[in-house]
Design an enzyme around this catalytic site. Structure first.
Site, PDB file in Angstrom:
ATOM      1  N   SER A 136       0.800  -1.221   0.000  1.00  0.00           N
ATOM      2  CA  SER A 136       0.000   0.000   0.000  1.00  0.00           C
ATOM      3  C   SER A 136       0.836   1.277   0.000  1.00  0.00           C
ATOM      4  O   SER A 136       0.341   2.319  -0.402  1.00  0.00           O
ATOM      5  CB  SER A 136      -0.949  -0.009   1.198  1.00  0.00           C
ATOM      6  N   HIS A 169      -5.290  -3.230  -2.418  1.00  0.00           N
ATOM      7  CA  HIS A 169      -4.931  -2.275  -3.475  1.00  0.00           C
ATOM      8  C   HIS A 169      -4.845  -2.931  -4.850  1.00  0.00           C
ATOM      9  O   HIS A 169      -4.443  -2.277  -5.813  1.00  0.00           O
ATOM     10  CB  HIS A 169      -3.611  -1.581  -3.146  1.00  0.00           C
ATOM     11  N   LYS A 179     -11.887   0.662  -1.256  1.00  0.00           N
ATOM     12  CA  LYS A 179     -10.961   1.391  -2.144  1.00  0.00           C
ATOM     13  C   LYS A 179     -11.549   1.422  -3.552  1.00  0.00           C
ATOM     14  O   LYS A 179     -12.497   2.168  -3.783  1.00  0.00           O
ATOM     15  CB  LYS A 179      -9.581   0.756  -2.030  1.00  0.00           C
TER      16      LYS A 179
HETATM   17  C1  LIG Z   1      -6.416  -0.227   3.179  1.00  0.00           C
HETATM   18  C2  LIG Z   1      -5.919  -1.567   3.480  1.00  0.00           C
HETATM   19  C3  LIG Z   1      -6.612  -2.387   4.379  1.00  0.00           C
HETATM   20  C4  LIG Z   1      -7.803  -1.883   5.155  1.00  0.00           C
HETATM   21  O1  LIG Z   1      -8.927  -1.799   4.370  1.00  0.00           O
HETATM   22  P1  LIG Z   1     -10.182  -0.957   4.916  1.00  0.00           P
HETATM   23  O2  LIG Z   1     -11.312  -1.509   4.134  1.00  0.00           O
HETATM   24  O3  LIG Z   1      -9.885   0.463   4.639  1.00  0.00           O
HETATM   25  O4  LIG Z   1     -10.292  -1.241   6.371  1.00  0.00           O
HETATM   26  C5  LIG Z   1      -6.162  -3.671   4.577  1.00  0.00           C
HETATM   27  N1  LIG Z   1      -5.066  -4.130   3.942  1.00  0.00           N
HETATM   28  C6  LIG Z   1      -4.359  -3.365   3.083  1.00  0.00           C
HETATM   29  C7  LIG Z   1      -3.161  -3.935   2.396  1.00  0.00           C
HETATM   30  C8  LIG Z   1      -4.772  -2.061   2.833  1.00  0.00           C
HETATM   31  O5  LIG Z   1      -4.072  -1.301   1.994  1.00  0.00           O
END
Ligand SMILES: *Cc1c(COP(=O)(O)O)cnc(C)c1O
Length: 407
Positions: free
Chosen positions: A194, A222, A253
């Site tokens: 990320s 991601h 996301k």
């Molecule tokens: C953003 C992210 C999460 C968390 O996801 P949310 O739905 O925002 O809680 C988990 N793992 C990774 C690798 C992320 O980048």
């Protein structure tokens, strides 16, 4: 009528004084950051403090948060399912729309089953926390996401870390785990990392894990909506269907809503329904969230041109930053860090960009290692070429001002 809060007791003031000392330490390190408050929906541009800015800080890769199909689905679902679900999934908080979303996600990810959670964070905490016990071992990339690290902390399993995306070191860790004779060995990795935007070397990791009888969990937060056919993620990107035990994804996301899921076998789903603590002890999504997510899956299946546009924009923006002489690390995806060294430099570049009409957050420890602070950018499918060129101009100007270009 607004009234002042009552005077604080000595105990309350004592805690505040101690917290203020911690906050001062953050300020001294250049890590104190006010929240940026948006006055608009997430989009290629946002308004902050009354100023319209080009937005390079969003995970809303495809612009689905404002896609008409999602908005229409959410509105219709509020009327049908209500504003909230009223219970945890295991008591009375499972509505047919939740299960419909899970069937759609399983079909999309080409797995037997899927289970949704309140967020990507809670799915990692729930899966790791319920699947590993004393006598098990987790083998984990050093740069895995904080939610994976927190999930591991909740287990009594042993943990062996391997160097970031280093297949030989992962093999060393797996062999060490095999020699110790654990019951379950689970290798865990982000699919796309990320903060750096690099991609896990999944085919080689799968091969090494299979050689010692270990299972694999991939967190595609991601990668969902970004990599693989129609945005199916890294498992699809590498053609590894059937060989990844636990496919984690987020709905927060590229899918544009909120939530997390695991796509896996029916046995995994049943296990989690009985054991995963966030699933058992925290209320489910409103039906409107599930309905919007179903619409998001429809869009991924039916409008792949959004993903093509995301990649076109990514190539254009990365090329521009490279030509300006910025160090953009090892990214292979729309996440493009501009490396700055220490946190104050990253925060200064972020502030200089803001003055020039670009919203790109500076990120420092503990989100990234000390000395690797950066301004992290993400372009989306919905940015126009003109917006990206204007953002590059701001980078050129801000970089000149702050002397941040390395070449
Ligand atoms: C953003 C992210 C999460 C968390 O996801 P949310 O739905 O925002 O809680 C988990 N793992 C990774 C690798 C992320 O980048």
């Amino acid at each position: 009528m607004i009234t002042d809060p009552p005077a604080a007791s000595a105990a309350v003031s004592g805690l505040d004084a101690s917290l203020r000392a911690d906050l001062d330490a953050l300020r001294a390190e250049g890590l104190y950051r006010p929240l940026r408050v948006l006055e608009t929906a997430q989009g290629p541009e946002v308004v902050i403090g009354g100023r319209r800015l080009i937005n390079l800080s969003s995970n809303n890769y495809l612009g689905l948060n404002t896609h008409p199909r999602l908005l229409q689905a959410a509105t219709a679902a509020i009327t049908r399912w209500g504003a909230g679900s009223g219970a945890v999934r295991t008591i009375a908080g499972t509505q047919s729309v939740h299960e419909e979303l899970e069937r759609r996600l399983a079909a999309f990810k080409r797995t037997e089953a899927a289970l949704t959670f309140q967020s990507g964070y809670t799915v990692n905490v729930g899966v790791l926390g319920s699947m590993l016990e004393e006598g098990d071992c987790v083998v984990s990339d050093r740069l895995n996401h904080a939610s994976i690290i927190d999930g591991i902390r909740l287990t009594r399993a042993d943990r062996i870390l391997y160097d970031h995306i280093d297949v030989d070191d992962a093999e060393r860790a797996l062999n060490e785990a095999r020699q110790k004779g654990y019951r379950r060995i689970l290798l865990v990795t982000d699919g796309v990392f990320s903060m750096d935007g690099d991609i896990a070397p999944l085919p080689a990791l799968v091969e090494r894990a299979e050689a010692v009888g270990a299972s694999i969990m991939v967190d595609d937060a991601h990668a969902s909506g970004v990599l693989g056919s129609n945005g199916r993620g890294t498992t699809d990107h590498f053609g590894l269907h059937g060989r990844i035990a636990l496919n984690i994804g987020t709905l927060s996301k590229a899918l544009g809503v909120v939530g997390g899921y695991v796509a896996a076998s029916q046995a995994v789903r049943d296990h989690l329904i009985h054991k995963a603590r966030p699933f058992l002890f925290s209320s489910s999504h409103p039906g409107s969230v599930a309905a919007s997510c179903i619409a998001a899956v429809d869009v991924l299946e039916q409008e792949p041109e959004l993903i093509e546009r995301l990649w076109e924009n990514t190539r254009r923006f990365k090329q521009g930053l490279r030509e300006l002489g910025f160090d953009i690390g090892t990214s292979e995806t729309p996440i493009t860090p501009v490396m700055c060294g220490e946190a104050p430099s990253a925060m200064a570049l972020s502030d200089a960009l803001l003055e020039r009409g670009v919203f790109a957050q500076g990120i420092g420890f503990p989100t990234v290692p000390r000395g690797q602070a950066r301004v992290r950018t993400i372009v989306t499918a919905t940015h126009t070429a003109a917006q990206l060129d204007a953002a590059l101009e701001a980078f050129a100007d801000a970089g000149r001002a702050g002397d941040l270009r390395r070449r």
